[in-house]
Design an enzyme around this catalytic site. Structure first.
Site, mmCIF file in Angstrom:
data_model
loop_
_atom_site.group_PDB
_atom_site.id
_atom_site.type_symbol
_atom_site.label_atom_id
_atom_site.label_comp_id
_atom_site.label_asym_id
_atom_site.label_seq_id
_atom_site.Cartn_x
_atom_site.Cartn_y
_atom_site.Cartn_z
ATOM 1 N N LYS A 106 -13.426 4.355 -1.977
ATOM 2 C CA LYS A 106 -13.155 5.512 -2.832
ATOM 3 C C LYS A 106 -14.125 6.661 -2.587
ATOM 4 C CE LYS A 106 -15.911 3.726 -6.733
ATOM 5 N NZ LYS A 106 -16.250 2.419 -6.116
ATOM 6 N N HIS A 234 -21.999 -3.799 -11.740
ATOM 7 C CA HIS A 234 -22.228 -2.466 -11.162
ATOM 8 C C HIS A 234 -23.097 -1.693 -12.132
ATOM 9 C CE1 HIS A 234 -21.713 1.285 -9.065
ATOM 10 N NE2 HIS A 234 -20.771 0.814 -8.272
ATOM 11 N N GLY A 274 -24.535 1.839 -6.637
ATOM 12 C CA GLY A 274 -25.580 2.549 -7.345
ATOM 13 C C GLY A 274 -26.771 2.921 -6.493
ATOM 14 N N GLU A 304 -21.587 -3.125 -2.899
ATOM 15 C CA GLU A 304 -20.517 -2.136 -2.721
ATOM 16 C C GLU A 304 -21.096 -0.725 -2.582
ATOM 17 O OE1 GLU A 304 -18.195 -2.705 -6.214
ATOM 18 O OE2 GLU A 304 -17.681 -4.778 -5.752
#
Length: 457
Positions: A106, A234, A274, A304
């Site tokens: 994304k 997350h 993050g 991620e």
């Protein structure tokens, strides 16, 4: 897509044998990745990465004749340095060697970026059918994708089953019933709630199961005959407090133990994203220690990252289409200007609204300074230190890029500005509001100059 002439292509990032006359006595160095050894020819006497990017920006704008060009020829465009992405990957491997990256599609779904990620051996964090398709188009195995969307469209869930994308997240009971009906063979990760109050973009308001209901969900999954294989969290995009990672890892350890009691065999921890460029080493050290303290070596650790990889790799050039002379409200005796670009917050500057970013304009070409130059060349008085507000091209008053900035030149219609660090959450969230284009050309280069920095690690 535009591939720059006489500049290394994406493939050349891996084996570079291209000759350039300004390079002398190249040094060859090898780096081991998941796909074997990557050979890099590191030239001596090379240009720095930013110089290469500026060369390409200037070359491109130099081909545009403002008086005769066709509509769109002067549109904003990018230069993407794939070498920067590779350097970030090596930095990751040096600091978080245990953690396997699953690139967050994304953040920037550029096909060239995804192809590079695939060749580097990374996985993909996808949130929709379209993102799954983009990842699969790189030729990877579906096992290298995690469908990290806790609340999935049922038809997308069935599509994931058809494509063999088994890894996916959940954080509520209704999702488990959907998965039981549409993809009972899925490999599930329970996404838990974290404290992301210090993060740039908070996600806990929307996703994550609290520890109070974690055991309930694990028991329900067992009753439904579903396989829970991991825990994910997350801490929010652009996290600022590394302590949030420690707390999240501790909570994940507790959930692992609860899952064992519920009859599940967990083997993976997903630490989410993050990660920011300027705090990466500090965060990596804290996260790495926490993971090692709470999880044995047989537990797989994935992450991620998104902006960490691509934010600095893209530089945007935009054209000044109009200018207004106004009085400086803070100093009525001083001239100030409103300048309008052919890109704005509804386009590639959407990161201002959606990602809380503050892109900083720099001069690429400026007739008022007497030459084409970057902002490092400050012209003499009286035009040095001119104040501007910078606006986008739409008819909406919120389309403002900078409310106040001082630039070292008298910028006028026909000049170009450039903005660094424009690779994350920019193109992917652009719109066609007011009829302006939502996609622009990208010139891809690979700065071998930066490859020499790898020798410092």
């Amino acid at each position: 897509m535009v591939m720059a002439p006489s500049v290394l292509s994406v493939d050349d990032t891996y084996t570079t044998n291209t000759y350039h006359p300004h390079w002398k006595d190249p040094v060859v160095t090898n780096h081991t990745t998941d796909h074997g050894v990557i050979s890099l020819s590191v030239p001596r006497g090379h240009k720095a990465p930013k110089e290469l990017v500026l060369d390409q920006l200037r070359n491109r704008v130099g081909t545009v004749d403002m008086a005769r060009c066709d509509p769109g020829d002067e549109d904003a465009f990018y230069v993407a340095d794939m070498g920067e992405i590779y350097r970030q990957h090596m930095r990751w491997k040096m600091n978080l060697s245990r953690v396997k990256p699953f690139y967050a599609v994304k953040c920037n779904p550029d096909p060239e970026i995804l192809r590079l990620m695939a060749k580097l051996g990374n996985g993909f964090d996808c949130a929709s059918k379209a993102e799954i398709d983009l990842a699969l188009q790189t030729g990877i195995d579906p096992s290298r994708i995690i469908y990290a969307q806790p609340c999935k469209t049922r038809s997308y869930l069935r599509y994931a089953a058809q494509k063999g994308v088994k890894q996916m997240t959940f954080d509520n009971a209704d999702e488990l019933y959907k998965i039981k009906a549409d993809f009972p063979e899925a490999e599930l990760y329970l996404r838990i709630l974290t404290d992301d109050s210090s993060s740039l973009c908070r996600l806990s308001m929307k996703f994550g199961a609290s520890l109070d209901i974690a055991r309930v969900l694990l028991d329900l999954a067992a009753q439904l005959g579903l396989k829970v294989v991991g825990v994910s969290f997350h801490v929010g995009s652009g996290a600022e407090d590394p302590a949030t990672f420690i707390k999240a890892v501790k909570d994940a350890r507790w959930v692992f133990d609860q899952a064992t009691e519920a009859g599940h065999g967990l083997h993976t921890l997903d630490v989410g994203g993050g990660f920011s460029d300027d705090t990466f080493e500090k965060f990596a050290a804290i996260l790495g220690k926490a993971v090692d303290d709470y999880f044995p070596a047989n537990i797989r650790i994935i992450a991620e990252p998104g902006r960490y990889y691509v934010a600095q790799a893209f530089t945007l050039a935009a054209h000044v289409i109009a200018r207004r002379d106004v009085r400086d409200p803070q100093d009525p005796a001083r001239d100030a200007y409103m300048i309008y670009l052919n890109d704005g917050v509804y386009g590639n500057f959407s990161n201002i609204i959606f990602d809380h970013q503050h892109p900083v304009a720099q001069i690429l070409t400026c007739a008022g300074s007497g030459s084409d130059s970057s902002s490092s060349s400050v012209p003499s008085s009286p035009v040095a230190g001119t104040d501007y507000s910078i606006w986008g091209p739409t008819c909406d008053g919120i389309d403002v890029i900078s409310e106040r900035i001082t630039l070292p030149g008298l910028v006028d219609v026909g000049d170009w500005l450039y903005f660094e660090n424009m690779g994350a959450y920019t193109r992917c969230s652009a719109t066609r509001f007011n009829g302006f284009p939502d996609s622009h050309d990208v010139i891809y280069i690979s700065s071998e100059a930066g490859a020499s920095a790898l020798l410092e690690y």
